[in-house]
Scaffold this active site. Structure first.
Site, PDB file in Angstrom:
ATOM      1  N   GLU A 237      -1.257   0.620   6.084  1.00 15.53           N
ATOM      2  CA  GLU A 237      -1.795  -0.681   5.687  1.00 15.53           C
ATOM      3  C   GLU A 237      -2.397  -1.456   6.860  1.00 15.53           C
ATOM      4  O   GLU A 237      -3.536  -1.916   6.823  1.00 15.53           O
ATOM      5  CB  GLU A 237      -0.688  -1.524   5.045  1.00 15.53           C
ATOM      6  CG  GLU A 237      -0.140  -0.990   3.738  1.00 15.53           C
ATOM      7  CD  GLU A 237      -0.970  -1.392   2.533  1.00 15.53           C
ATOM      8  OE1 GLU A 237      -2.047  -1.995   2.721  1.00 15.53           O
ATOM      9  OE2 GLU A 237      -0.537  -1.096   1.403  1.00 15.53           O
TER      10      GLU A 237
ATOM     11  N   SER B  56      -3.269  -6.909  -2.794  1.00 11.19           N
ATOM     12  CA  SER B  56      -3.067  -7.779  -1.637  1.00 11.19           C
ATOM     13  C   SER B  56      -2.733  -9.199  -2.107  1.00 11.19           C
ATOM     14  O   SER B  56      -1.733  -9.403  -2.782  1.00 11.19           O
ATOM     15  CB  SER B  56      -4.293  -7.739  -0.727  1.00 11.19           C
ATOM     16  OG  SER B  56      -4.035  -8.321   0.530  1.00 11.19           O
TER      17      SER B  56
ATOM     18  N   HIS C 251      -5.178  -0.568   4.443  1.00 11.58           N
ATOM     19  CA  HIS C 251      -5.215  -1.624   3.415  1.00 11.58           C
ATOM     20  C   HIS C 251      -6.579  -1.612   2.729  1.00 11.58           C
ATOM     21  O   HIS C 251      -7.614  -1.549   3.388  1.00 11.58           O
ATOM     22  CB  HIS C 251      -4.969  -2.966   4.103  1.00 11.58           C
ATOM     23  CG  HIS C 251      -4.667  -4.100   3.183  1.00 11.58           C
ATOM     24  ND1 HIS C 251      -3.585  -4.112   2.331  1.00 11.58           N
ATOM     25  CD2 HIS C 251      -5.307  -5.292   2.995  1.00 11.58           C
ATOM     26  CE1 HIS C 251      -3.555  -5.252   1.662  1.00 11.58           C
ATOM     27  NE2 HIS C 251      -4.598  -5.985   2.041  1.00 11.58           N
TER      28      HIS C 251
END
Length: 492
Positions: A313, A186, A409
């Site tokens: 995600e 990320s 995510h």
């Protein structure tokens, strides 16, 4: 058992447990407090005596994580004196092992490199390598842009200094300073892109692993960054024209800074927008650019690349919002146009046509996954390949049955570091079967470790993993039934 190691700047005391040496809270810079707050990091000065590195690293000051409902909570003592490393190694010798440097995610506002989630001891033991977790400044303390106070990207400068420190000292931990792999998830993946795009010193980096980089979240323009800085000062009741502005900010309690940071985040929040108010910014010298992910891919210059995303995600962000269940298609179209631009509305229409029986909130989640993660990540991989990098692409698409977040995510993280007790109550794992989680983790870890050692994630536990190219965009799907597939990754 306590152990000691001599570094260029002093002597450290760590611990040895289950065949792995670990040193925590290792300072690579002077504490960014007092007169050093809102200033570039200063290398750690040598010390006398023995520095205790047996206690966990502190956590950079931060407000509550926006993904706590997905990942769970982590423990740690917050302290502004946070510029520290956590180092795990199988041997304090001259073996010259590969070095894996971990840059954590958290939207540039939360997380830490030394918490239990990211304990590097298992990877160090399994892969016979040195694992280094990096702390860097977060939120306004790390990314504020305000004239006379900070030009921004201080957290990025922290990371660059940490790399310099690692190159200088990692041989004392049995590592090879000329064989570094940068791994980030990320915001950590975006940081790796920015380190290359901004031409920071990345000497010794042979490989990079980018897990779910939000490459569609471009660094803020200087104008936008200054606007966030102005709102921050306003929340603190400070004048941006004050002659002693930096001095005033340096005297404020950390709690007051975090409160103002949260107020700015709330004031600028938009449904479906994953961009934090304090993040990477475009410097005057072009440290980052509008298409910085493409610049970063070009700057890799043959560095091996392992890059990928999770299948869903944006579920981590949208599925915890009650509005997602009831939002109308018209509202979603308005949000998409407002946040991602008119061209993204065409993508939304295609998603609606491909998934006609889903509700509008799910369409929005798919659009965000495409715009922020899948599409720009594919562009990065394609450009990296064109510029001479061996490039490998994956999609992590295992879905826990009991979780509304699906393959969201951050879901791959427990499988990279190992499904330890630290992840036992993570909502995103949905109470998954322990044996299944361990089996997937073995496959993922073996691939990651193979890549760190050889620049190729191929392993006996997976189907043959071939390179991603423009002509043949091969993708490894990582799940309980891993498989390779050729796909364009155009739309989810």
């Amino acid at each position: 058992m306590d152990v000691q190691v001599q570094l260029s700047c002093g002597r450290l005391q760590g611990v040895r447990q289950e065949g792995v040496y670990q040193f925590s809270g290792v300072p690579y810079a002077e504490d960014p407090v007092g007169a050093l707050r809102f200033r570039p990091p200063v290398p750690k000065a040598p010390w006398n005596g023995i520095l205790d590195a047996t206690r966990p690293s502190v956590v950079a000051p931060q407000a509550a994580s926006r993904l706590a409902a997905v990942m769970g909570e982590f423990t740690g003592t917050q302290d502004e004196a946070c510029l520290q490393l956590t180092i795990s190694t199988p041997g304090l010798d001259d073996k010259k092992r590969p070095v894996l440097v971990w840059l954590h995610g958290g939207g540039f506002s939360s997380g830490s490199g030394g918490i239990d989630w990211y304990d590097g001891r298992e990877l160090a033991r399994l892969g016979d390598l040195v694992v280094v977790g990096v702390n860097y400044r977060l939120g306004a303390l790390g990314f504020l842009v305000a004239e006379g106070v900070s030009e921004g990207n201080l957290g990025l400068l922290d990371q660059a200094l940490a790399l310099e420190y690692i190159r200088k000292n990692v041989a004392s931990f049995g590592g090879d300073p000329g064989n570094l792999t940068l791994m980030g998830q990320s915001a950590g993946g975006n940081s790796i892109a920015a380190l290359f795009a901004g031409k920071h010193d990345v000497s010794g980096v042979r490989r990079v692993i980018l897990q779910s980089p939000a490459l569609g979240m471009a660094p803020q323009t200087a104008r936008a960054a200054r606007a966030s800085g102005h709102e921050f000062l306003k929340a603190l009741g400070l004048s941006p024209d004050a002659a002693d502005l930096r001095s005033q900010l340096q005297k404020l309690p950390v709690a007051q800074i975090l409160a103002a940071q949260s107020e700015v985040a709330r004031g600028g929040a938009r449904y479906g927008d994953t961009t934090p108010p304090f993040q990477l910014s475009q410097g005057e010298e072009g440290a980052t650019q509008q298409d910085f992910h493409l610049s970063a891919a070009e700057a890799l210059q043959g560095v091996d690349v392992l890059i990928g995303i999770t299948a869903d995600e944006a579920h981590a962000f949208l599925m915890q919002a009650p509005r997602t269940q009831i939002v109308s298609a018209e509202e979603v179209a308005h949000c998409v146009r407002d946040i991602y631009g008119a061209s993204a509305v065409d993508c939304l229409l295609q998603i609606e046509a491909r998934h006609p029986h889903e509700y509008a909130g799910l369409h929005f989640s798919r659009l965000i996954t495409h715009a922020v993660f899948a599409h720009p990540t594919r562009q990065f991989a394609q450009r990296a390949h064109q510029c001479g990098s061996r490039t490998y692409f994956y999609i992590f698409d295992w879905q826990p049955e009991a979780s509304p977040f699906k393959s969201c995510h951050c879901l791959e993280l427990p499988f990279v570091f190992g499904p330890s007790d630290a992840w036992a109550h993570a909502p995103m794992l949905g109470g998954g079967d322990g044996e299944l989680l361990a089996d997937i983790a073995r496959k993922v870890q073996s691939a990651w470790l193979s890549f760190v050692h050889a620049g190729d994630p191929s392993t006996d536990s997976l189907p043959p993993w071939q390179c991603f190219t423009e002509q043949t965009p091969l993708v490894m799907h990582l799940s309980d039934s891993p498989h390779m597939r050729t796909e364009e990754l155009c739309l989810p």
